[in-house]
Design a protein around this motif. Sequence first.
Motif, short mmCIF file in Angstrom:
data_model
loop_
_atom_site.label_atom_id
_atom_site.label_comp_id
_atom_site.label_asym_id
_atom_site.label_seq_id
_atom_site.Cartn_x
_atom_site.Cartn_y
_atom_site.Cartn_z
N THR A 755 35.88 42.92 30.45
CA THR A 755 36.62 41.75 30.95
C THR A 755 37.95 42.17 31.56
OG1 THR A 755 35.62 40.38 29.22
CG2 THR A 755 37.59 39.51 30.28
N TYR A 756 38.66 43.08 30.87
CA TYR A 756 39.94 43.55 31.40
C TYR A 756 39.75 44.24 32.75
CZ TYR A 756 41.39 42.95 26.50
OH TYR A 756 41.64 42.46 25.26
N LEU A 757 38.73 45.08 32.85
CA LEU A 757 38.48 45.79 34.10
C LEU A 757 38.17 44.82 35.23
CD1 LEU A 757 36.38 48.79 32.75
CD2 LEU A 757 38.63 48.93 33.83
N LEU A 758 37.37 43.81 34.92
CA LEU A 758 37.00 42.81 35.95
C LEU A 758 38.26 42.09 36.43
CD1 LEU A 758 34.59 41.54 37.40
CD2 LEU A 758 34.49 39.84 35.57
N GLU A 759 39.13 41.68 35.51
CA GLU A 759 40.36 40.97 35.89
C GLU A 759 41.27 41.86 36.74
OE1 GLU A 759 42.06 39.81 32.21
OE2 GLU A 759 40.72 38.11 31.87
N LEU A 760 41.41 43.10 36.33
CA LEU A 760 42.30 44.01 37.06
C LEU A 760 41.75 44.34 38.44
CD1 LEU A 760 43.30 46.42 34.15
CD2 LEU A 760 44.73 44.67 35.20
N GLU A 761 40.44 44.56 38.53
CA GLU A 761 39.85 44.85 39.83
C GLU A 761 39.96 43.64 40.75
OE1 GLU A 761 36.01 46.04 38.63
OE2 GLU A 761 36.55 48.15 38.27
N ASN A 762 39.86 42.46 40.18
CA ASN A 762 40.01 41.22 40.96
C ASN A 762 41.45 41.11 41.48
OD1 ASN A 762 39.09 38.65 41.98
ND2 ASN A 762 40.32 37.71 40.35
N MET A 763 42.45 41.44 40.59
CA MET A 763 43.85 41.42 41.02
C MET A 763 44.09 42.44 42.13
SD MET A 763 46.07 40.99 37.51
CE MET A 763 47.58 40.60 38.39
N LEU A 764 43.46 43.61 41.99
CA LEU A 764 43.64 44.67 42.98
C LEU A 764 43.08 44.25 44.33
CD1 LEU A 764 44.54 47.56 43.59
CD2 LEU A 764 42.30 48.34 42.80
N SER A 765 41.94 43.60 44.29
CA SER A 765 41.30 43.20 45.55
C SER A 765 42.07 42.09 46.26
CB SER A 765 39.86 42.75 45.29
OG SER A 765 39.85 41.60 44.46
N HIS A 766 42.75 41.26 45.48
CA HIS A 766 43.51 40.15 46.07
C HIS A 766 44.98 40.49 46.28
CE1 HIS A 766 39.95 37.92 44.67
NE2 HIS A 766 40.26 37.05 45.66
N LEU A 767 45.34 41.71 45.99
CA LEU A 767 46.73 42.11 46.16
C LEU A 767 47.03 42.28 47.65
CD1 LEU A 767 49.19 42.92 44.33
CD2 LEU A 767 48.52 45.28 44.77
N PRO A 768 48.07 41.63 48.14
CA PRO A 768 48.41 41.79 49.57
C PRO A 768 48.72 43.24 49.89
CG PRO A 768 49.65 39.98 48.54
CD PRO A 768 48.98 40.72 47.45
N THR A 769 48.33 43.67 51.05
CA THR A 769 48.68 45.02 51.49
C THR A 769 50.13 45.02 51.95
OG1 THR A 769 48.00 44.55 53.74
CG2 THR A 769 46.33 45.44 52.24
N PRO A 770 50.78 46.17 51.90
CA PRO A 770 52.18 46.25 52.32
C PRO A 770 52.42 45.70 53.70
CG PRO A 770 51.53 48.26 51.20
CD PRO A 770 50.29 47.46 51.36
N THR A 771 51.41 45.84 54.59
CA THR A 771 51.61 45.33 55.94
C THR A 771 51.59 43.83 55.98
OG1 THR A 771 49.22 45.54 56.29
CG2 THR A 771 50.61 47.36 57.00
N ASP A 772 50.86 43.21 54.96
CA ASP A 772 50.80 41.75 54.90
C ASP A 772 52.12 41.14 54.53
OD1 ASP A 772 48.13 41.81 55.53
OD2 ASP A 772 47.46 41.82 53.43
N SER A 773 52.91 41.94 53.79
CA SER A 773 54.21 41.41 53.38
C SER A 773 55.16 41.48 54.54
CB SER A 773 54.78 42.17 52.19
OG SER A 773 54.95 43.53 52.53
#
Length: 773
Positions: A755-773
């Motif tokens: 469960t922890y891995l799934l949540e963290l991978e989900n956060m990683l995938s939805h994390l804006p890229t530096p260029t998006d900021s």
Amino acid sequence: MDEITHSNVVQHCSNFILGEISRLEPLLFDGLCSKSLLDVASIYLKLFVQANWTGPTLSTSDIVSQLLIPLEVLISDDGLRRCRDWLGVDGEAVLEKIEFPFLLLVARHIFSASSQAPHSNKSKLWFITHLKSVFVHQKFIDEKCESLKTEAIACVTSLQADPPSDLHNADERNVDTEWKLLAVGICRDYFQHSLCAKLLEEVRLDSGLNINLSGIPGKRTRYQQKDIAQLVLTVQSSETSRAASSDVPPDLPRVEPLNDDTVLEQVKLLEPVDQTAEIHWLDQCLLIALCEQNRYVKGEADAAITEEETMAYINYVLRSSQDWSTQFKSLLIRCLTEKGSGRRVERSLRQMEELCSLPSRCESSKEDRLRGVFASRLPPIYEVLKSRGELEMELGLYSSAMETFTKLSLWHPLIVCCHRAGRNGKAEELIRQRLAVEETPVLYCSLSDVTSDPQYWHKAWELSNQKSARAMRGLAFHYLRACEFEKSMEYFEKTLAINSLQLGCWFSYGCASLASSNYEKAAAAFRRAVSLNPDNFEAWNNLAAAYARSHQKPRAFAVLQDAIKCSYDNWKVWENYTVIGADCGQIAEVIRGGHRILDLTGKWQDEQVVKYLTKCVMDNIVDATNKPSSLHKPALLKLLGHTTSKVTNCSAIWRCYGQLLLDDKNISPETLERGTQCLQKAYRCATNKPGWEKDLEKCQLNTEILKELVDSYKTVANKKHLSTARLQLKGHISRLKQGHTDPVTKDISNESIKTYLLELENMLSHLPTPTDS
């Protein structure tokens, strides 16, 4: 002295001592005979004090010729035993080596047998002499006695109700000062601290003296180059002060010189200060009383400062002493103060030897010696000899110390001395030799002390007809040391029923009750202990523990507030204060306690308390004062800032600090950055511990911290933070997989980790890229 009254009293007491009657009967007491009885009591008390305090030494023939007492009364072994038995109080025996106990018995019988007489038949001098007799009696009993305390306080109360009619009359004023100075020491001994302070202040104000301690530059050693502050006592008289006495005794106790090649005899001050102003000998007794009170109040907390203050008082008195007893007491205090100094201990021993030899010498008159005994609260000679023995023991002079203790029949110090000297069997041998001559409860108790065999305490109990408080006390402590708490409590209850003024027993009884989970008895015992000695912070602390364990948290918190007053600099009390305060919702007081612990110890990392405070403030829970906890947010932020400046490696505290900073709808960029930095430090501290990825609880905790940190990164949303978030997420995922992947099947079996891995991978995938900021 009325010869008929004297003859009747002595005949009656002699018949009792010789076994012709079984008990002493009350005396006929009325207004006419009260003065005659007082005269008899005063003469016998003075002779007893001369024999046991000041000297010159009295012989049996002196007593017989002066008082016409039958010789057999003074020398009969059975008579001495009956006399000592009668003088025992509340199950406590008088000391064995007491000179002419019959003299004290007569004086004490007069007062005890007249206790029910109306106060209208008793003069002020009656109560003063009665108070003196209680002081003398208590000095020859090791434990404080409730019965003697009751007598003493009753006398003080009666004297307070009869103030001097004319303070301009020097004699009346001096008598009033003398009994108050005596009462100061008695009240302190019996734990009557408020009355003690009140009487001492009255004497100080009546003296008209301006007494000050100040620091003046000066040199203490011969080779000292720089002047540094030296503590000096200055005393200034006023118009109402007494004039110095003109009748100074010619043969005061000799002051031994220091004779050191480094330390000066007296401090050499840079600026001359008048420290030789002569004051009345009663005012010198006041200085000694102030010195003793200061030593008692400060105790061991500030030992070095207390010693400096003590020497300032004592040196002033010794420069212009006008009374034999006052000088004797001052020199004794100096000996006990200097014994810890390497360069002064030799003088301390020489001076102690000189003091011990004084009562046997006839260099000054008995009237000169007796004048200041009670105002200065001079200890009896056996106490001085005991102090010499203890000093010899500290210096390693064990043979000399053992000889002193054996002569005085002081068995407990003898046992300690033999143990230190590695001669444990010597004390037992000496006690058994004395038992072969006479069996007494005290000797059997001492034999149990040295052998740790309870049968001898039981023997002492039987020999005393179930009256020996010491026998039951010994059994109580024996079973307490053996962790047999129920048995220990039983014997504590018996000894305290006989003598309820045993402070140490009340405290230990409470500890035994606490250990056996009998919280009601524990609370009662500690309440009694703090009523006897309100300055005993350990008793307050344990009383709070008893209330806390019996689910009376508000009472426990109130008790700890009293404990803090007694021991403001004790971090353990403050630690308990914060824990109990948190349970009671005392947010402001817990924050105050946290600051105090940090000031005292330089660290404080009670994670549970910090988490509780943070939750209360963030959830805006109502505190114990019915105020919203959010009002305490600035104070809590200040505490967390103070804490993290001292303790930099506690993940939980950094996390709480970050959460509290970020808990703001109108958060400023600066505060957002600070909060993010706190969470970064929290995560870094948590993951710095090797092997955390193999511990399921730590995996959960560290994952939660990282999720909060990533949310904070996303709020800040700058290129640097987003890059850091991506790296930390990847690293965390890798550590979790590394710790929980089966090396054979390459699968992760734990559902929580999945469960922890799934949540963290989900956060990683939805994390804006530096260029998006």
